[in-house]
Structures are given as C-alpha cells and as structure tokens.
Design a protein around this motif. Structure first.
Motif, PDB file in Angstrom:
ATOM      1  N   VAL A  82      66.152  23.198 -15.125  1.00 42.58           N
ATOM      2  CA  VAL A  82      66.480  22.292 -13.959  1.00 42.58           C
ATOM      3  C   VAL A  82      65.506  21.200 -13.884  1.00 42.58           C
ATOM      4  O   VAL A  82      65.533  19.890 -14.139  1.00 42.58           O
ATOM      5  N   PHE A  83      64.133  21.555 -13.844  1.00 47.55           N
ATOM      6  CA  PHE A  83      63.054  20.764 -13.747  1.00 47.55           C
ATOM      7  C   PHE A  83      63.028  20.041 -15.007  1.00 47.55           C
ATOM      8  O   PHE A  83      62.842  18.499 -15.124  1.00 47.55           O
ATOM      9  N   PRO A  84      62.942  20.657 -16.093  1.00 48.18           N
ATOM     10  CA  PRO A  84      62.783  19.651 -17.435  1.00 48.18           C
ATOM     11  C   PRO A  84      63.837  18.869 -17.639  1.00 48.18           C
ATOM     12  O   PRO A  84      63.939  17.783 -18.454  1.00 48.18           O
ATOM     13  N   ALA A  85      65.108  19.113 -17.105  1.00 50.35           N
ATOM     14  CA  ALA A  85      66.202  18.142 -17.203  1.00 50.35           C
ATOM     15  C   ALA A  85      66.167  17.152 -16.586  1.00 50.35           C
ATOM     16  O   ALA A  85      66.292  15.922 -17.054  1.00 50.35           O
ATOM     17  N   PHE A  86      65.228  16.940 -15.079  1.00 50.03           N
ATOM     18  CA  PHE A  86      64.961  15.776 -14.377  1.00 50.03           C
ATOM     19  C   PHE A  86      63.950  14.882 -15.454  1.00 50.03           C
ATOM     20  O   PHE A  86      64.131  13.834 -15.418  1.00 50.03           O
ATOM     21  N   LEU A  87      62.954  15.617 -15.993  1.00 44.83           N
ATOM     22  CA  LEU A  87      62.021  15.092 -16.855  1.00 44.83           C
ATOM     23  C   LEU A  87      62.700  14.335 -17.878  1.00 44.83           C
ATOM     24  O   LEU A  87      62.725  13.133 -18.201  1.00 44.83           O
ATOM     25  N   GLY A 204      53.378  18.893  -6.785  1.00 44.28           N
ATOM     26  CA  GLY A 204      54.800  19.121  -6.362  1.00 44.28           C
ATOM     27  C   GLY A 204      55.568  18.450  -7.488  1.00 44.28           C
ATOM     28  O   GLY A 204      55.185  17.969  -8.476  1.00 44.28           O
ATOM     29  N   ILE A 205      56.967  18.916  -7.332  1.00 39.69           N
ATOM     30  CA  ILE A 205      57.823  18.617  -8.401  1.00 39.69           C
ATOM     31  C   ILE A 205      57.841  16.909  -8.731  1.00 39.69           C
ATOM     32  O   ILE A 205      57.706  16.533  -9.917  1.00 39.69           O
ATOM     33  N   LEU A 206      57.906  16.044  -7.566  1.00 39.96           N
ATOM     34  CA  LEU A 206      57.833  14.705  -7.773  1.00 39.96           C
ATOM     35  C   LEU A 206      56.427  14.312  -8.320  1.00 39.96           C
ATOM     36  O   LEU A 206      56.568  13.347  -8.855  1.00 39.96           O
ATOM     37  N   GLY A 207      55.646  14.800  -7.890  1.00 43.09           N
ATOM     38  CA  GLY A 207      54.087  14.282  -8.323  1.00 43.09           C
ATOM     39  C   GLY A 207      53.986  14.664  -9.884  1.00 43.09           C
ATOM     40  O   GLY A 207      53.474  13.744 -10.514  1.00 43.09           O
ATOM     41  N   LEU A 208      54.525  15.740 -10.306  1.00 45.47           N
ATOM     42  CA  LEU A 208      54.368  16.207 -11.693  1.00 45.47           C
ATOM     43  C   LEU A 208      55.296  14.979 -12.567  1.00 45.47           C
ATOM     44  O   LEU A 208      54.831  14.502 -13.500  1.00 45.47           O
ATOM     45  N   ILE A 209      56.350  14.669 -11.914  1.00 47.62           N
ATOM     46  CA  ILE A 209      57.402  13.864 -12.652  1.00 47.62           C
ATOM     47  C   ILE A 209      56.642  12.368 -12.678  1.00 47.62           C
ATOM     48  O   ILE A 209      56.599  11.946 -13.624  1.00 47.62           O
ATOM     49  N   GLY A 210      55.749  12.200 -11.465  1.00 46.50           N
ATOM     50  CA  GLY A 210      54.949  10.652 -11.453  1.00 46.50           C
ATOM     51  C   GLY A 210      54.162  10.636 -12.642  1.00 46.50           C
ATOM     52  O   GLY A 210      53.858   9.654 -13.385  1.00 46.50           O
ATOM     53  N   TRP A 211      53.293  11.789 -12.913  1.00 48.51           N
ATOM     54  CA  TRP A 211      52.370  11.838 -13.874  1.00 48.51           C
ATOM     55  C   TRP A 211      53.104  11.696 -15.331  1.00 48.51           C
ATOM     56  O   TRP A 211      52.441  10.850 -16.038  1.00 48.51           O
ATOM     57  N   ALA A 212      53.979  12.362 -15.429  1.00 48.66           N
ATOM     58  CA  ALA A 212      54.802  12.340 -16.719  1.00 48.66           C
ATOM     59  C   ALA A 212      55.328  10.729 -16.853  1.00 48.66           C
ATOM     60  O   ALA A 212      55.277  10.186 -18.157  1.00 48.66           O
ATOM     61  N   TYR A 213      56.027  10.433 -15.969  1.00 51.30           N
ATOM     62  CA  TYR A 213      56.755   9.040 -15.837  1.00 51.30           C
ATOM     63  C   TYR A 213      55.504   7.895 -16.413  1.00 51.30           C
ATOM     64  O   TYR A 213      55.680   7.035 -17.331  1.00 51.30           O
ATOM     65  N   ALA A 263      52.425  18.294 -21.673  1.00 51.33           N
ATOM     66  CA  ALA A 263      53.656  18.936 -21.966  1.00 51.33           C
ATOM     67  C   ALA A 263      54.830  18.348 -21.174  1.00 51.33           C
ATOM     68  O   ALA A 263      55.916  18.045 -21.703  1.00 51.33           O
ATOM     69  N   HIS A 264      54.690  18.103 -19.810  1.00 48.75           N
ATOM     70  CA  HIS A 264      55.928  17.450 -19.231  1.00 48.75           C
ATOM     71  C   HIS A 264      56.166  16.142 -19.784  1.00 48.75           C
ATOM     72  O   HIS A 264      57.209  15.644 -19.925  1.00 48.75           O
ATOM     73  N   THR A 265      55.000  15.288 -20.369  1.00 48.40           N
ATOM     74  CA  THR A 265      55.232  13.934 -21.065  1.00 48.40           C
ATOM     75  C   THR A 265      55.989  14.362 -22.072  1.00 48.40           C
ATOM     76  O   THR A 265      56.856  13.638 -22.643  1.00 48.40           O
ATOM     77  N   ALA A 266      55.860  15.301 -23.072  1.00 51.78           N
ATOM     78  CA  ALA A 266      56.732  15.490 -24.120  1.00 51.78           C
ATOM     79  C   ALA A 266      58.100  15.681 -23.746  1.00 51.78           C
ATOM     80  O   ALA A 266      58.665  15.346 -24.725  1.00 51.78           O
TER      81      ALA A 266
END
Length: 419
Positions: A82-87, A204-213, A263-266
């Motif tokens: 679910v989380f990687p799908a968001f990314l 947090g999930i949103l913060g991790l998305i922020g870095w990858a974004y 990894a999340h950026t990938a």
C-alpha cells in the motif's frame, strides 16, 4: 511589444535555461493533456485499501496475510504494497504536475518554490501525525484527541482550496491555520514524563513521501524527463541504498540516514518512468510496441528484485531493494490492467466511486484519523465484537467505504486539500 512567456523565461533564468535546456514550449515531456482517469482510479483504489488496512491493524485474530510482515521476516503481504503504491502514484503524477505548471508560465524559481512548499507541507503533516500518538495531556494542557483535532482543523484551513473572489480572504483562513499549527507545536509535550517536544522521531508516511517527492522532482528536472536517464537513476538509488548498508559506511552519518529515502525515491521514479512509457507522446509507444516495453519493464523489475533478494530480504520496515523492486513491479501490473480496462476498453463507469478520493487524496487520507479522534473526544467506542476476527474485518471494509462516501460529500461542500 511584450515578451512571450518563453522569452521572459529565458531573460529571467538565463543560467538555468542553458543548464536544463527546456524547450521553447516550457514543457519537459510532451504528455497527454487532461486528467488521466486510470491514474485517478489507481489512486482511489489505493486509498480505499489504505483505509481498510490501517483500520484492520487494530483488529485481533486476523490472518497473517492481512498484517504487515515483521522487520525480521523475509516476506511481504498485500498490506506492505500500500505505501509503495502511494509512492508509485506520486511518481506517475510528477511529470504531469511539473509540465502543467511550466505550461502555465511558471519560471524556474516559481516551480522550485512550489515543490519546496509541497515538500514542507508533507513534512509538517507527517511530523504532526506521528506526534499526535504520544501527547501527554497533563503537560500539554489538553487531551491528545483535542490536540489532534485542532491540528487537523488547522491543516484543513492551511491547505484547503478556496474559491473566494478576494484572495486576501483565502489568506486570512490560511493564516489562522498557520497560527494554529504554530501554537499547537509550541504547547506540545509528549512522553510519559511530558518533557518531549514536537520532533521528527520518524517522518511519518507523509513525511517519507515528501522526501521521495523532493528527490524525484530534482532528478526529473536535471535529466529533463529522459526515460533512459530515469531508468539509470532508479539503479543509482538502489545502488546508493546498498552502499549505505556496507560496514565501512558507519551507522550514524547523514549519508547513511538517507538510504531509506533513496529506496523510496526509486519507487517514485519507477512510477514516473511508467508514466513516460504510457503518456509521453514523443516516445510514440503504442499498440504492441507499448505492450512489449511495459512487459519488459515489469520483467526487469522482477528479475532485479529476485537477484537482490538473497542479500537483501523482502522487508518494508527496512525498505530493502527487493521490496522496492517487487512493489514497483506489482504496481506496473495493476496500473496496466486499469489502463487496459479504463482507457483502452472504455470500461470506466465503475470508477465513479473512486473519483472523489482520487481527486482529493490528502483529505481522504486524514479523514479516518479525524473520525477516530472525534469519537475518542466524544467518548464513543465500538462494540468489542467489531474488534475481533471476521466481524472486525467486515466492519473495517464497511468503514473504508463510508469514508469514501464522506469525502464525496465534503467535496461538494468545497473542502478539497491541495499541497
């Protein structure tokens, strides 16, 4: 005679124009215009599943395949996708978002300001949401539920899309929300002894998305949306993670702390690359050529994940390369199926249910928490039977559907959040 948008961009940003070499149209990629219904459907389905799995996490007696795999296990469940799908969806959306702003005439620095503002918003929301779980009521001066609800109200005031004719009125509401967030941050005290301040123990999930974004936006601009370069940077991000895990790198340096973000950026870049395959008209991928390219991409992700798995087990907690690559491959398969059904076969009526969530994802994401803290503040609790086994699973599925209907109603009331 006035300058055209392209000429003004050149004059104001000579250095960056030469470095990045944006075409005169100010577009990085020649993407299809308008909303892509299959992407919105993918986003809406992902949010529905997210609400379900977050709710079912509090239910006892559920099978292991409905739970996150533990950090020491070498496996993943559908919950871990679910989380990687968001990314992945963030990556699919980035080219459209950046090209849209460039087409509207944003200068280089206006675009960077927009990216920075979105990143900051994701960081702030992520940090507040993480700390909401550990409010010390006595030291803070209010219950955790009250503090959390005030936070969400302030966040809505800041990031709501207002349609007032007078811009100053919108900024008044946003200003009240910003002041509210500042006050809540200052009065926050957490921990058993009430001495902890508002800090990012984790983002947090949103913060991790922020870095990858943020990293993905930089990469997309630097490499001008070239598909081959994006593919290379996926490999670089995976390689960076592997490098950071080597003993000689140490454990406490800033460089190694970015391994998870790499990894999340990938994953974000993997979604970005799929968007280019499907929607960059300059690539000209259609019919059998598109199918072979996407199939090859899917196979490459799976094979790379398999080759790396002996050294790096499947683990969402550790954001391992094998988990990233397998998750990306699954997302490629899911989106391709949706694209075939919705855009090719025009079987799209069923997506109407997901559209409100797909077009207003941030509100949909925080809405379950708002309901939870509202119930907590009001002293409302669910019957014990809904916290166990099959009845609990059924309730969580029902709750997820109700949240999507609620978002649809809030959309009609003009409550729509946008970072």
């Amino acid at each position: 005679m006035g300058l055209t948008a392209a000429e003004e961009y050149k004059v104001n940003n000579v250095f960056w124009y030469k470095v990045i070499s944006l075409p005169a149209t100010l577009m990085i990629n020649n993407l299809k215009t308008g909303r892509i219904l299959s992407i919105d459907a993918f986003r809406g389905i992902t949010i529905l599943v997210m609400i379900f799995v977050n709710s079912v996490a509090g239910v006892s007696g559920i099978p292991s395949w409905m739970q996150h795999a533990h950090g020491n296990e070498d496996r993943m469940t559908f919950v871990d996708v679910v989380f990687p799908a968001f990314l992945f969806i963030v990556g699919m959306s980035v080219p459209f978002a950046i090209n849209s702003r460039l087409a509207k005439g944003d200068t280089f620095w206006q675009l960077q300001r927009h990216i920075a503002w979105r990143t900051l918003g994701l960081w702030v929301l992520g940090i507040f949401m993480v700390n909401a779980e550990k409010v010390n009521a006595a030291a803070t001066g209010m219950s955790g539920a009250a503090w959390s609800l005030l936070f969400y109200i302030s966040a809505i005031l800041v990031w709501n899309v207002y349609k007032f004719k007078n811009a100053w009125l919108s900024w008044c509401f946003k200003g009240v929300g910003m002041i509210g967030l500042i006050i809540l941050a200052l009065i926050f005290r957490g921990g058993e002894d009430g001495t902890e301040r508002l800090t990012p123990d984790w983002w947090g999930i949103l913060g991790l998305i922020g870095w990858a974004y943020l990293y993905a936006c930089i990469i997309y601009q630097v490499f001008k949306g070239v598909a081959g370069a994006i593919m290379l940077m996926i490999a670089v991000c995976i390689g960076y993670y592997i490098l950071c895990k080597q003993p000689f790198m140490g454990e406490w340096s800033w460089l190694t702390s970015q391994a998870g973000h790499a990894a999340h950026t990938a994953i974000v870049l993997s979604g970005m690359l799929l968007t280019l395959f499907y929607f960059d008209e300059d690539l000209g991928l259609k019919g059998s050529k598109l199918v072979s390219r996407v199939t090859g991409y899917f196979a490459l992700l799976l094979i790379a994940g398999m080759l790396l798995r002996p050294a790096y087990k499947l683990s969402k907690i550790q954001a391992t390369p094998s988990w990233c690559l397998y998750s990306s491959a699954i997302c490629v398969a899911i989106f391709s199926l949706l694209y075939f059904l919705i855009d090719v076969k025009q079987i799209s009526k069923w997506t109407a249910f997901f559209r409100p969530a797909g077009s207003n994802p941030l509100l949909t994401y925080i809405l379950p928490d708002i309901v939870f803290y509202g119930m907590l503040l009001a002293g409302i609790s669910l019957p014990a039977v809904l916290g166990e086994g099959l009845p609990g699973i059924a309730w969580c599925a029902f709750f997820a559907v109700i949240m999507l209907f609620l978002v649809k109603g809030l959309n009609k009331l003009g409550i729509r959040l946008q970072l």
